[in-house]
Design an enzyme around this catalytic site. Structure first.
Site, PDB file in Angstrom:
ATOM      1  N   LYS A   1       9.453  21.676  14.117  1.00 57.83           N
ATOM      2  CA  LYS A   1       9.014  20.292  13.980  1.00 57.83           C
ATOM      3  C   LYS A   1       8.678  19.771  15.363  1.00 57.83           C
ATOM      4  CE  LYS A   1       8.772  17.533  10.388  1.00 57.83           C
ATOM      5  NZ  LYS A   1       8.869  17.768   8.939  1.00 57.83           N
TER       6      LYS A   1
ATOM      7  N   GLY B   1       8.386   3.312   0.810  1.00 56.43           N
ATOM      8  CA  GLY B   1       7.269   3.791   1.612  1.00 56.43           C
ATOM      9  C   GLY B   1       5.962   3.535   0.874  1.00 56.43           C
TER      10      GLY B   1
ATOM     11  N   GLY C   1       3.116   5.610   2.230  1.00 54.12           N
ATOM     12  CA  GLY C   1       2.278   6.619   2.895  1.00 54.12           C
ATOM     13  C   GLY C   1       1.904   7.735   1.945  1.00 54.12           C
ATOM     14  N   ASN C   2       1.605   8.852   2.547  1.00 57.68           N
ATOM     15  CA  ASN C   2       1.145  10.030   1.848  1.00 57.68           C
ATOM     16  C   ASN C   2       2.041  10.440   0.675  1.00 57.68           C
ATOM     17  OD1 ASN C   2      -0.705  12.120   1.864  1.00 57.68           O
ATOM     18  ND2 ASN C   2       0.747  13.485   2.874  1.00 57.68           N
ATOM     19  N   VAL C   3       3.341  10.476   0.929  1.00 61.16           N
ATOM     20  CA  VAL C   3       4.279  10.977  -0.075  1.00 61.16           C
ATOM     21  C   VAL C   3       4.372  10.002  -1.246  1.00 61.16           C
ATOM     22  CG1 VAL C   3       6.602  11.843  -0.458  1.00 61.16           C
ATOM     23  CG2 VAL C   3       5.581  12.071   1.799  1.00 61.16           C
TER      24      VAL C   3
ATOM     25  N   TRP D   1       2.291   7.713  -2.125  1.00 63.15           N
ATOM     26  CA  TRP D   1       1.000   7.609  -2.822  1.00 63.15           C
ATOM     27  C   TRP D   1       0.812   8.743  -3.833  1.00 63.15           C
ATOM     28  CZ3 TRP D   1      -3.091  11.202  -1.982  1.00 63.15           C
ATOM     29  CH2 TRP D   1      -4.251  10.914  -2.706  1.00 63.15           C
TER      30      TRP D   1
HETATM   31  O1  2IT Z   1       8.277  17.591   6.194  1.00 63.42           O
HETATM   32  C1  2IT Z   1       7.431  18.452   5.900  1.00 63.42           C
HETATM   33  O2  2IT Z   1       7.658  19.303   5.038  1.00 63.42           O
HETATM   34  C2  2IT Z   1       6.179  18.481   6.615  1.00 63.42           C
HETATM   35  N1  2IT Z   1       6.030  17.739   7.566  1.00 63.42           N
HETATM   36  C3  2IT Z   1       5.092  19.394   6.227  1.00 63.42           C
HETATM   37  C4  2IT Z   1       4.885  20.392   7.288  1.00 63.42           C
HETATM   38  C5  2IT Z   1       3.729  21.324   7.074  1.00 63.42           C
HETATM   39  O3  2IT Z   1       3.665  22.275   7.849  1.00 63.42           O
HETATM   40  O4  2IT Z   1       2.914  21.107   6.192  1.00 63.42           O
END
Ligand code: 2IT
Length: 446
Positions: free
Chosen positions: A125, A236, A238-240, A242
């Site tokens: 990360k 949230g 965001g992406n998740v 949504w």
């Molecule tokens: O928290 C996660 O699983 C991600 N940030 C996705 C990482 C990725 O390599 O797609």
């Protein structure tokens, strides 16, 4: 026998000021304690000590100039945690509240999440304390370019493959990728989350949220319930959140809340597709607010400084940030009849909240299982890049569904007690630990 308190004492002493990392490791070890004691080969070979320590942590300076021509300096991070199963893999977070401890916690979680996908990926990360809020497009581009000028030395398709996370979407991946390509001269699959026309996978943006709902539906089914008509509170936007809102609504559930840092929006009758589309627009403003939802749609209420957990719901899915759902929130959820909590973000529930939910027999799924759909689809993007090919939407979605179902099966296989009840935390942790630990044993003491 493993002495977790002694191990944690040492870890805390050696990693001061990193509470999130300590929390993640402690939660993990406590849930696999019996398994480790029943299988002494792991402790005997030093696997526990090795698996909780990142392989390496990089910290670097990023200097860039803002639109006024002023020099700005941020910190960059990349924690390469474990590559027993494959190249390091995990997202980049751009957010002002990050530090080394946060990236170590995220990297640790990522190792086991990636193992659950059954795809060949290690865990890592990274990111920066750069705050994208209020920055112009040019500033974001210059920052991403400066960031990659350092990061490129650390990554590679067989070494480490970053992706997006909070504050890093397709736009940022584009700028990062552009600079990587310029320096290396190679158009490769070194990042995932790329644009569809230049190496990206279909469905990557939807994948975390869709996978979350596929997992939730499996979990409900295994516990004699169904998703249809359930009231779901999300946090949230965001992406998740949504993707989860879209898939849950499509499958007949009612999404009754989403939230931003300054409050939540309540949808008494559930969101409709128009509202879900508007979530995307909100996100692109980069202002971190959900309030405009209530201007746009009548009968939609914004509740300032309140959390999504105050509404009556059957299922709560925290999709914002670590430790956002505490014991107090858990008590309100339980009092309001919530039956199931699924982690959409990474470690959004505090340990006290999880204990409270367990004591009250609430179904609970940890993020490393439930939100693995995002990184799984990143894994599928790597496969497609290696094949020099692109699968259709349907193909990727089918594979995502299969992977989420398999993760649920792994949790069931490793987490079912004598009464037939599934402990998803235990199941996810034991299943993923076994995979990583066995690979480490096979590969010797390195
Ligand atoms: O928290 C996660 O699983 C991600 N940030 C996705 C990482 C990725 O390599 O797609």
């Amino acid at each position: 026998m493993i002495d977790i308190d002694q191990l944690m004492f040492k870890l805390e002493k050696n990693n001061p000021g990193q509470p999130e990392y300590i929390q993640a490791v402690r939660e993990f070890l406590e849930s696999i304690e019996d398994f480790i004691n029943d299988n002494p080969q792991y402790e005997d070979s030093g696997i526990i000590d090795r698996i909780i320590e990142p392989d390496r942590s990089h910290i670097f300076k990023i200097a860039w100039s803002d639109d006024e021509g002023k020099v700005q300096v941020n910190k960059g991070f990349r924690v390469q945690f474990n590559n027993a199963l494959g190249p390091y893999k995990g997202g980049l977070r751009f957010h002002p509240n990050v530090n080394l401890g946060v990236f170590k916690f995220l990297g640790f979680e990522q190792v086991f999440k990636n193992a659950l996908t059954s795809l060949p990926m290690g865990g890592a990360k990274g990111g920066s304390d750069f705050d994208p809020k209020g920055k112009s497009n040019d500033e974001v581009m210059r920052f991403c370019q400066a960031y990659m000028l350092e990061l490129w030395k650390l990554i590679g398709t067989e070494l480490d493959v970053p992706a997006g996370e909070m504050g890093v979407g397709t736009r940022e991946i584009g700028y990062l990728f552009g600079m990587y390509k310029k320096i290396s001269g190679q158009h490769s699959g070194v990042l995932t989350g790329k644009g569809i026309d230049w190496g990206g996978s279909q469905m990557r943006n939807h994948a975390t949220g869709y996978g979350l709902i596929y997992f939730t539906a499996e979990m409900l089914k295994a516990n004699n319930m169904e998703l249809k008509d359930k009231r779901i509170a999300l946090s949230g936007f965001g992406n998740v959140a949504w993707g989860a809102a879209q898939k849950a609504t499509e499958m007949g559930a009612k999404v009754v809340s989403i939230s931003g840092p300054d409050g939540h929006v309540y949808f008494e009758n559930g969101m409709d597709m128009e509202m879900i589309d508007y979530m995307l627009e909100l996100r692109s403003t980069n202002e971190d607010i959900v309030r405009p939802m209530s201007y746009e749609f009548p009968n939609v209420q914004f509740r300032q400084n309140k959390k999504s957990w105050e509404v009556r719901c059957d299922i709560a899915i925290p999709c914002a940030i670590q430790d956002e759902l505490n014991e107090h929130d858990a008590a309100i959820l339980v009092a309001n009849g919530c039956k199931c909590v699924v982690e959409g973000a990474n470690m959004p529930c505090t340990p006290e909240a999880i204990d409270y939910l367990k004591e009250n027999a609430i179904l609970f799924a940890p993020g490393k299982a439930a939100n693995a759909g995002g990184v799984a689809t990143s894994g599928l993007e790597m496969s497609q890049n290696a094949l020099r090919y692109q699968w259709s939407n349907e193909e990727v979605d089918k594979q995502l569904f299969t992977i989420m179902k398999r993760i649920h099966d792994l949790c069931r296989e490793h987490g079912t007690d004598e009464d037939g009840k599934i402990d998803y935390v235990k199941g996810a942790n034991i299943a993923s630990f076994k995979k990583v630990a066995n690979a480490m044993l096979d590969q010797g003491m390195i």
